[in-house]
Design an enzyme around this catalytic site. Structure first.
Site, PDB file in Angstrom:
ATOM      1  N   GLU A  62      12.523   3.056  13.495  1.00  0.00           N
ATOM      2  CA  GLU A  62      11.600   4.104  13.042  1.00  0.00           C
ATOM      3  C   GLU A  62      10.430   4.128  14.009  1.00  0.00           C
ATOM      4  OE1 GLU A  62       9.940   3.261   9.164  1.00  0.00           O
ATOM      5  OE2 GLU A  62       9.932   1.116   9.524  1.00  0.00           O
ATOM      6  N   LYS A  77       6.346  -1.781   2.045  1.00  0.00           N
ATOM      7  CA  LYS A  77       5.141  -1.265   2.714  1.00  0.00           C
ATOM      8  C   LYS A  77       3.998  -2.265   2.522  1.00  0.00           C
ATOM      9  CE  LYS A  77       3.209   3.454   3.096  1.00  0.00           C
ATOM     10  NZ  LYS A  77       3.290   3.622   4.540  1.00  0.00           N
ATOM     11  N   LEU A  95      11.235   1.691   6.669  1.00  0.00           N
ATOM     12  CA  LEU A  95      10.622   2.042   5.393  1.00  0.00           C
ATOM     13  C   LEU A  95      11.351   3.272   4.843  1.00  0.00           C
ATOM     14  CD1 LEU A  95       8.043   1.406   3.588  1.00  0.00           C
ATOM     15  CD2 LEU A  95       7.224   3.571   4.504  1.00  0.00           C
ATOM     16  N   TYR A 151       0.833  -1.198   0.000  1.00  0.00           N
ATOM     17  CA  TYR A 151       0.000   0.000   0.000  1.00  0.00           C
ATOM     18  C   TYR A 151       0.863   1.241   0.000  1.00  0.00           C
ATOM     19  CZ  TYR A 151       0.910   1.089   4.947  1.00  0.00           C
ATOM     20  OH  TYR A 151       1.508   1.442   6.128  1.00  0.00           O
TER      21      TYR A 151
HETATM   22  N1  PLP Z   1       7.663   4.327   8.351  1.00  0.00           N
HETATM   23  C1  PLP Z   1       6.532   3.623   8.421  1.00  0.00           C
HETATM   24  C2  PLP Z   1       6.547   2.315   9.128  1.00  0.00           C
HETATM   25  C3  PLP Z   1       5.347   4.107   7.835  1.00  0.00           C
HETATM   26  O1  PLP Z   1       4.220   3.382   7.897  1.00  0.00           O
HETATM   27  C4  PLP Z   1       5.372   5.369   7.186  1.00  0.00           C
HETATM   28  C5  PLP Z   1       4.171   5.925   6.549  1.00  0.00           C
HETATM   29  O2  PLP Z   1       3.143   5.343   6.460  1.00  0.00           O
HETATM   30  C6  PLP Z   1       6.571   6.080   7.152  1.00  0.00           C
HETATM   31  C7  PLP Z   1       7.708   5.534   7.729  1.00  0.00           C
HETATM   32  C8  PLP Z   1       6.659   7.434   6.484  1.00  0.00           C
HETATM   33  O3  PLP Z   1       6.652   7.290   5.104  1.00  0.00           O
HETATM   34  P1  PLP Z   1       6.254   8.510   4.145  1.00  0.00           P
HETATM   35  O4  PLP Z   1       7.103   9.663   4.552  1.00  0.00           O
HETATM   36  O5  PLP Z   1       6.585   8.006   2.801  1.00  0.00           O
HETATM   37  O6  PLP Z   1       4.815   8.774   4.369  1.00  0.00           O
END
Ligand code: PLP
Length: 279
Positions: free
Chosen positions: A175, A143, A199, A33
């Site tokens: 994270e 993701k 991620l 997703y």
């Molecule tokens: N890390 C995780 C586990 C996430 O689920 C998300 C966003 O959904 C992020 C980091 C941040 O990603 P982005 O900056 O691409 O929204």
């Protein structure tokens, strides 16, 4: 419309759209997703998110039901149907449908989209967080729809009156449950490297770019919980938060020692979002 759900070409209110029980997302979480904020009908940084989604499909051998361009056009068309200045756009592609069997099904994936009005977080408000062990498996760079550990850590943040759970593996910060986390120390922005434990956030990448553009040193390296708690500032980033400072971890005051660098990073990211005119 107040909100919008989409499944393989069918649209309606989110509550009206149903997914067949044969969809592998339903019983395996077998899909990927992504999500973007949308302001004035401009889905912000849509292409970067679509790119990540399709890379994730490739990593897992999922066949998207349409090309990137078509998905981009579909999302841009659908956001116009939903009321509101700011919206949250969620989209996922599952591996496809079939009677339950662990081995892959053949054929194209299923596309699901959900759009709802949602304002961006107040980026100026520092957040309360909890510290939790990172109990996820090792594909955190993808993701996927398998989010149970993130759901559990996010819930424990909620139960403690906090907005995020900062995660660590044996004392090394990775994270958050649904964001990336970085620290500022002596004017340097430090953030965990892109490996299989985080991620690669789109906002994290922009934070690094903005730091470079403003002459702020950056280090992509592992850092410890000790360094986190001793940081001049802690910065949480995601598409719906942009960059936000942290005021407490497990109820203890943190950061507050480099508001100047924090504000350069936070404000630039926010202004870029407000000024976005193209996709
Ligand atoms: N890390 C995780 C586990 C996430 O689920 C998300 C966003 O959904 C992020 C980091 C941040 O990603 P982005 O900056 O691409 O929204």
């Amino acid at each position: 419309m107040k909100n919008l759900g989409y499944y393989n070409g069918k649209t309606g209110l989110i509550s009206e759209i149903s997914v067949p029980i044969t969809d592998r997302a339903f019983y395996f979480g077998d899909g990927v997703y992504d999500a973007v904020m949308c302001r004035n009908n401009i889905p912000y940084l849509l292409w970067e998110h679509i790119d990540r989604l399709y890379n994730n499909c490739t990593l897992l051998g999922i066949k998207p039901p349409m090309c990137k361009n078509e998905l981009s056009l579909t999302i841009k068309e659908l956001v116009r149907k939903v009321e509101g200045e700011e919206k949250f756009v969620y989209f996922h592609i599952s591996r496809g449908s079939g009677i339950r069997n662990h081995s892959f099904t053949n054929g194209e994936g299923n596309l699901c989209i959900m759009i709802k009005p949602q304002p961006l977080d107040n980026v100026y408000e520092k957040m309360n967080t909890v510290l939790k062990e990172d109990i996820r498996y090792e594909l955190c760079n993808i993701k996927t729809l398998n989010l149970l550990p993130s759901v559990l850590t996010a819930q424990s943040a909620t139960e403690n009156g906090c907005e995020e759970a900062i995660l660590h593996r044996n004392g090394t910060v990775t994270e958050c449950s649904h964001s990336n986390v970085s620290i500022l120390k002596n004017g340097t922005l430090i953030t965990a490297p892109c490996d299989r434990f985080i991620l690669p956030g789109v906002t994290r990448a922009h934070l690094l770019t903005v730091a470079h553009e403003n002459g702020i040193n950056t280090e992509e390296r592992k850092y410890t919980v000790e360094e986190l708690l001793d940081a001049d500032e802690i910065i949480v980033t995601s598409s719906s938060k942009m960059a936000r400072g942290v005021k407490t971890v497990d109820g203890k005051a943190v950061g507050g020692k480099d508001e100047c660098t924090l504000s350069i990073l936070r404000d630039t990211l926010y202004i870029n979002y407000l000024n976005a005119t193209n996709i």
